[in-house]
Design an enzyme around this catalytic site. Structure first.
Site, PDB file in Angstrom:
ATOM      1  CB  SER A   1      -0.841   0.011   1.148  1.00  0.00           C
ATOM      2  OG  SER A   1      -1.634   1.237   1.346  1.00  0.00           O
TER       3      SER A   1
ATOM      4  CE1 TYR B   1      -3.702  -2.361   5.165  1.00  0.00           C
ATOM      5  CE2 TYR B   1      -2.910  -0.041   4.644  1.00  0.00           C
ATOM      6  CZ  TYR B   1      -3.581  -1.216   4.301  1.00  0.00           C
ATOM      7  OH  TYR B   1      -3.681  -1.544   3.191  1.00  0.00           O
TER       8      TYR B   1
HETATM    9  N1  LIG Z   1      -8.614  -0.567  -1.193  1.00  0.00           N
HETATM   10  C1  LIG Z   1      -7.730   0.184  -0.832  1.00  0.00           C
HETATM   11  O1  LIG Z   1      -7.938   1.555  -1.084  1.00  0.00           O
HETATM   12  C2  LIG Z   1      -6.379  -0.171  -0.938  1.00  0.00           C
HETATM   13  C3  LIG Z   1      -5.265   0.633  -0.725  1.00  0.00           C
HETATM   14  C4  LIG Z   1      -3.972   0.097  -0.634  1.00  0.00           C
HETATM   15  C5  LIG Z   1      -3.756  -1.218  -0.689  1.00  0.00           C
HETATM   16  N2  LIG Z   1      -4.711  -1.929  -0.485  1.00  0.00           N
HETATM   17  C6  LIG Z   1      -4.600  -3.631  -0.237  1.00  0.00           C
HETATM   18  O2  LIG Z   1      -5.082  -4.183  -1.212  1.00  0.00           O
HETATM   19  C7  LIG Z   1      -5.202  -5.556  -0.897  1.00  0.00           C
HETATM   20  C8  LIG Z   1      -7.006  -5.809  -1.173  1.00  0.00           C
HETATM   21  O3  LIG Z   1      -7.613  -5.099  -0.349  1.00  0.00           O
HETATM   22  P1  LIG Z   1      -9.249  -4.662  -1.000  1.00  0.00           P
HETATM   23  O4  LIG Z   1      -9.083  -3.302  -0.805  1.00  0.00           O
HETATM   24  O5  LIG Z   1      -9.610  -5.498  -1.950  1.00  0.00           O
HETATM   25  O6  LIG Z   1      -9.686  -5.024   0.318  1.00  0.00           O
HETATM   26  P2  LIG Z   1     -11.212  -6.004   0.815  1.00  0.00           P
HETATM   27  O7  LIG Z   1     -12.032  -5.830  -0.268  1.00  0.00           O
HETATM   28  O8  LIG Z   1     -11.399  -5.854   2.202  1.00  0.00           O
HETATM   29  O9  LIG Z   1     -10.363  -7.476   0.646  1.00  0.00           O
HETATM   30  C9  LIG Z   1      -9.659  -7.957   1.616  1.00  0.00           C
HETATM   31  C10 LIG Z   1      -9.656  -9.537   1.347  1.00  0.00           C
HETATM   32  O10 LIG Z   1      -8.606 -10.049   2.361  1.00  0.00           O
HETATM   33  C11 LIG Z   1      -9.351 -11.354   2.866  1.00  0.00           C
HETATM   34  N3  LIG Z   1      -8.923 -11.570   4.261  1.00  0.00           N
HETATM   35  C12 LIG Z   1      -8.677 -10.652   5.313  1.00  0.00           C
HETATM   36  N4  LIG Z   1      -8.326 -11.239   6.421  1.00  0.00           N
HETATM   37  C13 LIG Z   1      -8.206 -12.708   6.022  1.00  0.00           C
HETATM   38  C14 LIG Z   1      -7.725 -13.571   6.808  1.00  0.00           C
HETATM   39  N5  LIG Z   1      -7.458 -13.857   7.886  1.00  0.00           N
HETATM   40  N6  LIG Z   1      -7.955 -15.004   6.049  1.00  0.00           N
HETATM   41  C15 LIG Z   1      -8.176 -14.923   4.754  1.00  0.00           C
HETATM   42  N7  LIG Z   1      -8.599 -13.810   4.141  1.00  0.00           N
HETATM   43  C16 LIG Z   1      -8.622 -12.911   4.502  1.00  0.00           C
HETATM   44  C17 LIG Z   1     -10.838 -10.809   2.824  1.00  0.00           C
HETATM   45  O11 LIG Z   1     -11.625 -11.879   2.682  1.00  0.00           O
HETATM   46  P3  LIG Z   1     -12.538 -12.675   3.974  1.00  0.00           P
HETATM   47  O12 LIG Z   1     -13.097 -11.458   4.827  1.00  0.00           O
HETATM   48  O13 LIG Z   1     -13.515 -13.362   3.174  1.00  0.00           O
HETATM   49  O14 LIG Z   1     -11.504 -13.449   4.807  1.00  0.00           O
HETATM   50  C18 LIG Z   1     -10.809 -10.083   1.535  1.00  0.00           C
HETATM   51  O15 LIG Z   1     -11.170 -11.003   0.588  1.00  0.00           O
HETATM   52  C19 LIG Z   1      -4.852  -5.669   0.610  1.00  0.00           C
HETATM   53  O16 LIG Z   1      -3.733  -5.845   0.790  1.00  0.00           O
HETATM   54  C20 LIG Z   1      -4.866  -4.220   0.844  1.00  0.00           C
HETATM   55  O17 LIG Z   1      -4.248  -3.947   2.055  1.00  0.00           O
HETATM   56  C21 LIG Z   1      -5.949  -1.596  -0.708  1.00  0.00           C
END
Ligand SMILES: NC(=O)c1ccc[n+]([C@@H]2O[C@H](COP(=O)([O-])OP(=O)(O)OC[C@H]3O[C@@H](n4cnc5c(N)ncnc54)[C@H](OP(=O)(O)O)[C@@H]3O)[C@@H](O)[C@H]2O)c1
Length: 263
Positions: free
Chosen positions: A141, A154
């Site tokens: 991130s 985080y």
């Molecule tokens: N969205 C943003 O603005 C942003 C910005 C920078 C970086 N990121 C990064 O991008 C990546 C994807 O994030 P996203 O935005 O797509 O968020 P999201 O929609 O909340 O997705 C997070 C995913 O991680 C899974 N997860 C969380 N804890 C888990 C666990 N203990 N075991 C297995 N699976 C787990 C969740 O599934 P379950 O709840 O079903 O387990 C979900 O599928 C992450 O690494 C995040 O830090 C996102």
């Protein structure tokens, strides 16, 4: 790397960037193993991509459990006979003032966001090294570099994952196994609904598909580090971080002012 019939593990596949990444690989004929905890969401995703990629499947469980994280890799390599690409995308948000954060929360964030990626990489590398090819993509991130208020943990979890990936560049040089770092900015996913405390960020959020496409491109073009979306704001923040850190700290404090008194 040609993606047809390659075996790809995508973590965090039940929503957001991970869900789009499963679609992006399946559209290119890869066999995808989708991983997350919410089984119903994984099942509906695999049903959706079945016509594109009939051998794709899901494994539901908690990546904070080391046995499950390592088991995903071993089960995939055994069942499909290979593991070509590992996308470490799953993460928990932790937008919470440090004074409100417990040691258990800290441990959980570091286990899911960092250690699970390390465990899975360590389990995957022998399979990739045996074939002399493979790719590990770690999703970090911008917050791991330019740390916003209430994001110490985080950011620490993502900065550690970034450093781990940079170490792989040296350790895996010449092995045929590539490591890529994909660094998203603000993306429109449900992660923003899971914040413990209100976010001060009011800017535009990009669609998750652009990160999924960047993940696929990082594999195909063996890119080392990709930031998505490209933004002037992020470039300016990186410049300030390097050359005018005091000004960046001042801006961050103004963004989300904290009270001065002790709790
Ligand atoms: N969205 C943003 O603005 C942003 C910005 C920078 C970086 N990121 C990064 O991008 C990546 C994807 O994030 P996203 O935005 O797509 O968020 P999201 O929609 O909340 O997705 C997070 C995913 O991680 C899974 N997860 C969380 N804890 C888990 C666990 N203990 N075991 C297995 N699976 C787990 C969740 O599934 P379950 O709840 O079903 O387990 C979900 O599928 C992450 O690494 C995040 O830090 C996102």
């Amino acid at each position: 790397m040609e993606l047809r019939d390659r075996v790809v593990v995508v973590t965090g596949a039940s929503s957001g960037i991970g869900r789009e990444t499963v679609r992006a690989f399946a559209e290119r004929g890869a066999v995808v193993v989708a991983v997350a905890r919410r089984e119903a969401l994984l099942r509906s995703l695999i049903d959706e991509v079945r016509s594109l990629s009939p051998r794709s499947e899901y494994l539901a469980g908690d990546l904070g459990e080391r046995a499950f994280a390592e088991g995903v890799v071993e089960r995939t390599a055994q069942h499909h006979g290979r593991l070509d690409i590992l996308v470490n995308n799953a993460a928990l948000p932790k937008h919470k003032h440090i004074e409100h954060t417990s040691p258990d929360e800290a441990q959980r964030v570091l286990e899911v966001n960092t250690l699970a990626c390390v465990w899975m990489t360590l389990a995957a590398l022998p399979h990739m090294r045996r074939r002399g090819q493979g790719c590990v993509v770690n999703v970090t991130s911008v917050a791991g570099e330019i740390v916003p208020p209430r994001e110490s943990l985080y950011a620490a979890s993502k900065a550690a994952l970034a450093a781990f990936t940079e170490g792989l560049w040296s350790d895996l040089a010449g092995s045929g196994v590539h490591a890529a770092l994909v660094v998203p900015g603000a993306i429109d996913t449900e992660i923003w609904e899971k914040l413990d405390e209100p976010a001060a960020f009011r800017g535009r959020k990009a669609p998750p598909r652009i990160v999924a496409d960047a993940i696929v491109a990082s594999v195909l073009k063996r890119r080392h580090r990709v930031t998505v979306p490209r933004s002037i704001g992020v470039s300016v923040a990186r410049f300030l971080h390097l050359f005018l850190p005091g000004l960046l700290r001042f801006g961050m404090r103004r963004m989300d002012p904290m009270r001065k008194e002790a709790p």
